[in-house]
Design a protein around this motif. Structure first.
Motif, mmCIF file in Angstrom:
data_model
loop_
_atom_site.group_PDB
_atom_site.id
_atom_site.type_symbol
_atom_site.label_atom_id
_atom_site.label_comp_id
_atom_site.label_asym_id
_atom_site.label_seq_id
_atom_site.Cartn_x
_atom_site.Cartn_y
_atom_site.Cartn_z
ATOM 1 N N TRP A 126 35.688 30.505 58.688
ATOM 2 C CA TRP A 126 36.443 30.513 57.655
ATOM 3 C C TRP A 126 36.738 32.332 57.478
ATOM 4 O O TRP A 126 37.352 32.388 56.505
ATOM 5 N N LEU A 127 36.722 32.911 58.576
ATOM 6 C CA LEU A 127 37.119 34.403 58.384
ATOM 7 C C LEU A 127 38.513 34.660 58.142
ATOM 8 O O LEU A 127 39.028 35.379 57.318
ATOM 9 N N PRO A 128 39.453 33.674 58.799
ATOM 10 C CA PRO A 128 41.155 34.038 58.487
ATOM 11 C C PRO A 128 41.277 33.607 57.071
ATOM 12 O O PRO A 128 42.085 34.257 56.420
ATOM 13 N N VAL A 129 40.630 32.868 56.298
ATOM 14 C CA VAL A 129 41.044 32.551 55.006
ATOM 15 C C VAL A 129 40.573 33.739 54.137
ATOM 16 O O VAL A 129 41.286 34.056 53.322
ATOM 17 N N LEU A 130 39.565 34.629 54.371
ATOM 18 C CA LEU A 130 39.311 35.890 53.629
ATOM 19 C C LEU A 130 40.311 36.888 53.537
ATOM 20 O O LEU A 130 40.440 37.882 52.769
ATOM 21 N N SER A 131 41.354 36.882 54.736
ATOM 22 C CA SER A 131 42.609 37.948 54.899
ATOM 23 C C SER A 131 43.962 37.479 54.186
ATOM 24 O O SER A 131 44.847 38.265 54.395
#
Length: 801
Positions: free
Chosen positions: A516-521
């Motif tokens: 889910w790291l891309p969602v945080l950016s």
């Protein structure tokens, strides 16, 4: 997509005329910062007089826009508060009246009153959600405009000045706290539903069975219900994380943008209620700033604002390997799994002691209570731990000793990170023996690495709020269905805050980055559903259809609450006015040559031209005379004036004169009246440059004179007498005319007849203009008209043969 193109949809369509003039101000900034057409661009880092003048003009424009929006937001918040107060008064009257009835039978009309009252409160809640959405949109618009100015000019002085003088004002709408409204809304709604359920049970003669007597109640549901009934926030949080999922259990995770937290709480309160109380920080808005989200979104949620804390201990590599071995479906739905995957976890808050949960390999958890100040000492192997001082009750000493032994027996387990947030807890309003819904909402999340038995390193902020929903039992629709259809949240299947915190604080290559790291950016805010135009079938929905008790209702509510978020809006917002679907007309702003003397104002169709400023400008007034007469009335008045008295000199003063033509002796008199209240004042509307002088025309009304109108106008008897005299002369001419001048005599008779009839009709017409005429006058007028008509007709017939 540009923000200005979606501003109307992001805001409330019915309130679009209160939006900031985003496109106009952006165009004004671009026009003044673009080279060409005789304009120059200032050099960044050097003082420029033109740039300072432009900055002053833009500051005045933004301040005026802020004051206009702030006035609307404050008035709308006061309106919602008064509506909730009125609903509470009605509920109090209804409860007293219901309690005074000796008969247990409840009339249907009284149950319908509960439905209507609850429907009113739900509409007030939708207004709170709309107000939060509106303020969030305007604050984002201010932030983007300041960002554009800083980008195109390279100066941050305007942003600092506007924030210091306007936006950081505690009374500004950017600092509005909707928490008190949320508290009133939640408590009122819960009281209505509780009273309704109580009255229904009294009328049917049944009572609520105890929770523990249900043989078919699952173990997970019974444990969740016990945690709710305990009245402890720590036990509530521990039970959600440590009780294994049942056969129909679900654990859903959602990311929420900080701007949507208040709106989301209103949505949750339509399906659930606050457990004990909400977090006070979950209604505080984020400041208007052009800083990155990681720095600005959590400036209001400092460490001292957090009210929920946790400390986890485990082997980081073992934890990552075990977590990655589970699929997304296993994390959310597999029976027997628990949200807590760490070996040890201590949870506490501001009001209660900590509860340490130790997770074993078979899925069971061992709990122990310890004082908050001894939590870090419990996980520190380098120092001795005194259990008696760390516990409040003697019964908890054995549990603390067991957890301490487990920690010392496994050297690979050590504290990993400390977690802090502002947490609000929710309990489903339809929880029972066969189903249960619990939820937690965390904002201002921070993670910090633990080293040597204490927190070390900087605090790492999580960019979004996190909503966790724990559901047990079979549900049709409900809260999860409403959340999946809402634009306020972004569902992240398989999300684990434990895994994210361990990966973020340790940065080990053996711990893979979470998916889910891309969602945080990226910005997870979605566009709200478009406004429903006029003529849609939904516009025909009446309040009675929503608040009727004859439809499908829940057991604890008088109205249906299973609607999706996209349609749960107030009736006045379902069908916005026609002007809400039109774009605002572009406004031109004057060049900033003299910013100190120009006050930027914006034209509105509701403005009165005489309410302007006194600093100059041309005021154009269109005057409509209410006493204007038609052409026929003017003709009659002129004919009547020929036979009436002349006007005196005093009647001729009601003329259009210049304002400067007033006599000097009148203006210098000691008893001179005050200046006329309607005297036009100069005003600038932003599109007209102010001039040095004002040229207006003032109408001086003549003094009112009281006189009595005659019962018959002067023209009526004159016309009647003339008509009869001319008719008699026609008869004499016809009888005495010579035969040799027959054609001349016939022409004269016909002309006399026509003249007689004309005067008769004019006299009768003057009589019709009177508002009040006595019956004798009517009779005389009709008689003369008939005599003239019969006489003229007889004379014409006799003359023709």
């Amino acid at each position: 997509m540009k923000y200005g193109e979606t501003l109307r949809q992001r805001s409330i369509p019915a309130w679009s005329h209160h939006n900031i003039d985003y496109d106009d101000i952006k165009h004004f900034i671009k026009e003044q910062t673009t080279a060409g057409k005789g304009k120059t661009i200032s050099i960044p880092g050097r003082n420029d007089e033109k740039l300072q003048q432009f900055e002053n003009s833009l500051f005045a424009i933004l301040a005026d826009q802020h004051n206009r929006i702030d006035l609307f937001v404050r008035s709308k918040a006061g309106e919602i508060r008064r509506r909730l107060d009125h609903s509470r008064k009605q509920l109090k009257q209804l409860s007293v009246r219901s309690a005074s009835v000796a008969d247990k039978r409840i009339p249907v009309s009284r149950l319908e009153r509960y439905g209507r009252l609850e429907n009113d409160v739900l509409k007030a809640g939708d207004e709170i959600k709309s107000l939060a959405r509106f303020t969030s949109t305007q604050r984002t618009a201010f932030r983007k405009l300041l960002k554009k100015y800083k980008k195109w000019t390279g100066s941050s002085q305007l942003e600092d000045r506007l924030r210091e003088d306007v936006l950081d004002d505690p009374k500004s709408f950017t600092k509005l706290d909707l928490g008190p409204l949320l508290d009133d809304y939640s408590s009122t709604l819960q009281q209505i539903r509780t009273l309704y359920e109580t009255r229904v049970q009294q009328g049917s003669g049944r009572s609520t069975p105890p929770e523990g007597n249900a043989p078919d109640a699952s173990s997970a549901i019974s444990k969740l219900q016990s945690a709710v009934q305990s009245g402890s926030k720590v036990e509530f949080d521990t039970t959600i994380a440590t009780v294994p999922l049942g056969e129909n259990g679900t654990f859903a995770s959602y990311f929420v943008h900080p701007e949507n937290v208040v709106e989301l709480q209103v949505l949750l309160l339509q399906h659930a209620r606050y457990y004990l109380s909400r977090s006070r920080s979950n209604s505080v808005t984020t400041p208007v700033s052009a800083s990155p989200p990681s720095e600005s979104n959590f400036s209001q949620n400092a460490a001292d604002a957090a009210d929920y804390f946790a400390l986890e201990a485990d082997d980081a590599e073992r934890f990552a390997q075990e977590t990655n071995s589970l699929t997304i479906n296993d994390r959310e739905h597999r029976p027997g799994t628990t949200p807590q995957r760490a070996k040890l976890c201590a949870r506490w808050n501001d009001d209660e002691d900590a509860v340490v949960a130790s997770r074993s390999g078979n899925g069971h958890s061992q709990l122990a209570s310890v004082r908050k100040k001894h939590v870090y000492a419990l996980f520190d192997r380098t120092s001795s731990f005194q259990c008696k001082k760390a516990v409040t009750f003697e019964d908890a000493e054995q549990g603390v000793k067991a957890i301490r032994r487990d920690l010392e027996s496994d050297p690979s387990v050590h504290p990993l990170y400390a977690f802090a947030s502002s947490r609000s807890r929710f309990v489903g309003m339809n929880n029972g023996l066969q189903k249960a819904v619990l939820a937690t909402l965390d904002t201002g999340i921070t993670n910090q690495k633990i080293e040597a038995g204490k927190a070390a390193g900087r605090k790492l902020s999580f960019p979004f709020a996190v909503l966790l929903v724990r559901q047990e039992g079979a549900f049709a629709g409900g809260l999860l269905a409403a959340l999946d259809q809402s634009h306020l949240v972004e569902r992240i299947p398989g999300f684990s805050m434990e895994y994210h915190a361990i990966w973020e604080t340790h940065e080990s290559p053996k711990i893979p980055a979470p998916f889910w790291l891309p969602v945080l950016s990226r910005d997870i805010r979605k566009l709200p559903p478009p406004a429903i135009p006029r003529g849609s079938s939904t516009a025909d929905v009446t309040p009675s259809s929503r608040g009727s008790v004859n439809g499908v209702t829940d057991s604890t509510t008088a109205v249906e609450t299973t609607r999706s978020d996209s349609v749960m809006v107030p009736e006045e917002l379902d069908v916005p006015p026609a002007r809400s679907f039109r774009k605002k007309r572009r406004r031109g702003y004057p060049p900033p040559q003299q910013p100190a003397r120009i006050e930027q104002r914006y034209w509105s169709e509701y403005d009165h031209p005489e309410d302007g400023s006194d600093d100059g400008g041309d005021a154009y007034v269109i005057y409509i005379d209410p006493n204007e007469k038609s052409t026929l009335d003017t003709l009659f008045d002129r004919l009547g004036g020929l036979f009436g008295r002349r006007k005196s000199s005093g009647d001729e003063e009601g003329l259009l004169t210049e304002a400067s033509s007033i006599k000097d002796d009148e203006s210098s008199s000691d008893e001179a009246p005050a200046p006329i209240a309607g005297a036009p004042r100069q005003r600038s509307y932003g599109t007209i440059r102010p001039a040095s002088a004002t040229h207006t025309i003032r109408y001086i009304a003549p003094p009112a004179t009281s006189r009595t109108r005659p019962s018959m106008p002067h023209m009526t008897p004159i016309c009647y007498v003339a008509s009869l005299v001319i008719l008699m002369m026609a008869y004499i001419l016809a009888m005495t005319g010579r035969r040799k001048s027959a054609y001349e005599v016939d022409f004269g008779v016909i002309f006399a007849i026509a003249s007689s009839l004309f005067f008769a009709v004019v006299g009768f017409g003057c009589l019709l203009r009177l508002p009040h005429v006595s019956y004798p006058v009517w009779g005389l007028g009709i008689f003369v008209l008939i005599v003239d008509a019969v006489g003229s007709g007889g004379l014409l017939a006799w003359m023709l043969g």
